[in-house]
Design an enzyme around this catalytic site. Structure first.
Site, PDB file in Angstrom:
ATOM      1  N   ASN A 288       0.875  -1.177   0.000  1.00  0.00           N
ATOM      2  CA  ASN A 288       0.000   0.000   0.000  1.00  0.00           C
ATOM      3  C   ASN A 288       0.907   1.221   0.000  1.00  0.00           C
ATOM      4  O   ASN A 288       1.404   1.644   1.054  1.00  0.00           O
ATOM      5  CB  ASN A 288      -0.915  -0.010   1.229  1.00  0.00           C
ATOM      6  CG  ASN A 288      -1.889   1.160   1.245  1.00  0.00           C
ATOM      7  OD1 ASN A 288      -1.834   2.051   0.402  1.00  0.00           O
ATOM      8  ND2 ASN A 288      -2.783   1.165   2.211  1.00  0.00           N
TER       9      ASN A 288
ATOM     10  N   ARG B 220      -2.576  -2.246  -3.477  1.00  0.00           N
ATOM     11  CA  ARG B 220      -3.801  -1.489  -3.272  1.00  0.00           C
ATOM     12  C   ARG B 220      -3.742  -0.252  -4.165  1.00  0.00           C
ATOM     13  O   ARG B 220      -2.783   0.524  -4.114  1.00  0.00           O
ATOM     14  CB  ARG B 220      -3.946  -1.056  -1.819  1.00  0.00           C
ATOM     15  CG  ARG B 220      -5.220  -0.241  -1.587  1.00  0.00           C
ATOM     16  CD  ARG B 220      -5.132   0.630  -0.361  1.00  0.00           C
ATOM     17  NE  ARG B 220      -6.358   1.405  -0.181  1.00  0.00           N
ATOM     18  CZ  ARG B 220      -6.417   2.548   0.469  1.00  0.00           C
ATOM     19  NH1 ARG B 220      -5.318   3.064   0.989  1.00  0.00           N
ATOM     20  NH2 ARG B 220      -7.548   3.191   0.596  1.00  0.00           N
TER      21      ARG B 220
ATOM     22  N   HIS C 231     -13.402   2.497  -0.289  1.00  0.00           N
ATOM     23  CA  HIS C 231     -13.391   1.447   0.740  1.00  0.00           C
ATOM     24  C   HIS C 231     -13.985   0.143   0.214  1.00  0.00           C
ATOM     25  O   HIS C 231     -14.416  -0.717   0.987  1.00  0.00           O
ATOM     26  CB  HIS C 231     -14.184   1.870   1.993  1.00  0.00           C
ATOM     27  CG  HIS C 231     -13.597   3.022   2.742  1.00  0.00           C
ATOM     28  ND1 HIS C 231     -14.379   3.971   3.389  1.00  0.00           N
ATOM     29  CD2 HIS C 231     -12.317   3.392   2.963  1.00  0.00           C
ATOM     30  CE1 HIS C 231     -13.615   4.872   3.961  1.00  0.00           C
ATOM     31  NE2 HIS C 231     -12.352   4.550   3.722  1.00  0.00           N
TER      32      HIS C 231
ATOM     33  N   ARG D 270     -12.695  15.046   7.533  1.00  0.00           N
ATOM     34  CA  ARG D 270     -13.483  15.417   6.361  1.00  0.00           C
ATOM     35  C   ARG D 270     -14.893  15.826   6.777  1.00  0.00           C
ATOM     36  O   ARG D 270     -15.470  15.241   7.684  1.00  0.00           O
ATOM     37  CB  ARG D 270     -13.561  14.255   5.367  1.00  0.00           C
ATOM     38  CG  ARG D 270     -12.225  13.859   4.757  1.00  0.00           C
ATOM     39  CD  ARG D 270     -12.412  12.736   3.761  1.00  0.00           C
ATOM     40  NE  ARG D 270     -11.146  12.260   3.224  1.00  0.00           N
ATOM     41  CZ  ARG D 270     -10.783  10.982   3.159  1.00  0.00           C
ATOM     42  NH1 ARG D 270     -11.611  10.040   3.605  1.00  0.00           N
ATOM     43  NH2 ARG D 270      -9.623  10.629   2.656  1.00  0.00           N
TER      44      ARG D 270
END
Length: 378
Positions: free
Chosen positions: A7, A70, A159, A220
């Site tokens: 990742n 990923r 996700h 966020r």
């Protein structure tokens, strides 16, 4: 199969090595994180060399057999994991305008891994892929056609690897064939999203063109009236588009409401009487419950509500705030079981609950490794 899961971020590299042939409890051979790429470490190639040296000590002569990466954004083109080559990697790089903070770093990790292990099969697994099954009425925005066609402005969702993984685990836990399984999945971490799953497939999700939309998150804002943004840009000359983007993505959410984006600290503050922290929890839980209610309708009646990711798995206090708002759906849960922390998937609802409530630890690395093995062995 011995698989390295990578990742790659802009300044960090997370990795894990899994032996998919080993028993479940023994599959993870090592995990690691290399930070400060671009400062202390020159680039991703150098980071891969550091990682490779560490892996030599752990693997003790065993050879890697594949690498799984990923990748955040697959656009409309990549709706399944894909075996990587130069052309595919270049195409992923072309999608960087859709995920400018993530895809360029993902591509650097891919190219560095190919440079280090050119003979190994390498696979990209996309965060957006699970949501490719959303119907057009769910992913389209009501904007002029040319904006969609020219800029690809539509709902993509994120996700996805996590949502798909816990969907399959949840169906198995309840003994329901996954293609008959209807659920609402709440992936609640510093980034958070809800997904409506019908027949084991995503039919709607709270994140949109970017991960900014939907739920209130750590930093966020989640959903906000677009006119607020244009009004700020028109009235405040000190705030340009870049500054506004920073505010909404890095200075909003729990951080703005409670002064911290750590849910544990927010809960502790609220329990100590901090009204600002309590408001943050109430707002965040209300937003999650609202999406769960809407998605219960979307799937035609959910068989299960699944909580996952850091907050969803570990914060019984926050789950309680959400679940207490779901009585109209016939949700009933065991208060003591809800507060238990466990690494195992479990049911926390009572026998007479109209909708089962599950807490399932996500495992995106395992999902990436399994997808990588499936393609690499072909």
């Amino acid at each position: 199969m011995l698989i390295l899961v990578v990742n790659a971020g802009s300044s960090s590299l997370k990795y894990q090595v899994r032996d998919t042939a080993a028993p479940e409890a023994e599959q993870v051979l090592t995990v690691g994180l290399i930070e400060n790429i671009g400062t202390d470490i020159p680039d991703h190639d150098a980071a891969l060399e550091i990682m490779a040296a560490k892996l030599e000590e752990v693997l003790d002569g065993r050879e890697l057999e594949a690498v799984g990466h990923r990748v955040v954004h697959g656009g409309e083109e990549f709706t399944q994991p894909v075996l990587l080559n130069d052309a595919v990697t270049a195409h992923i790089e072309e999608l960087s305008s859709l995920a400018p903070l993530h895809n360029p770093a993902n591509v650097k990790g891919i190219r560095a891994a190919f440079h280090k292990w050119p003979h190994l099969p390498q696979v990209a697994v996309f965060d957006t892929a699970f949501h490719a099954t959303m119907p057009e009425h769910a992913w389209r925005y009501a904007i002029p056609e040319e904006l969609y066609k020219q800029y690809g402005i539509r709902r993509y969702g994120f996700h996805g690897t996590s949502h798909e993984y816990v969907t399959h685990v949840g169906a198995e836990l309840l003994g329901i064939p996954v293609d008959e399984f209807n659920a609402v999945v709440a992936h609640l971490g510093n980034g958070a999203s809800a997904t409506a799953v019908k027949g084991g497939k995503s039919i709607d999700t709270s994140m949109g063109y970017t991960p900014l939309a939907g739920l209130i998150m750590g930093t966020r804002s989640g959903d906000i009236d677009p006119s607020v943004l244009t009004t700020i840009l028109q009235r405040d000359e000190s705030i340009d588009a870049a500054r506004l983007d920073t505010i909404l993505n890095k200075e909003s959410g729990l951080l703005a409401l409670a002064g911290s984006n750590d849910m544990r600290k927010v809960v502790e503050a609220a329990q100590a009487g901090d009204e600002r922290a309590q408001l943050a929890l109430d707002m965040t839980a209300y937003r999650v419950a609202s999406y769960i209610g809407a998605y219960n309708v979307a799937v035609g009646g959910a068989q299960a509500i699944i909580f996952t990711a850091g907050i969803g798995e570990n914060s019984g206090d926050f789950r309680k705030l959400v679940l207490d708002r779901l009585g109209a759906l016939g949700v009933k849960y065991n208060a003591e079981e809800n507060m238990v922390r466990s690494p195992e998937p479990r049911v926390i609802s009572t026998e007479d609950s109209a909708v089962k409530v599950l807490v399932i630890p996500t495992n995106e690395e395992k999902a990436i490794a399994e997808a990588t093995e499936a393609l690499a062995t072909k």
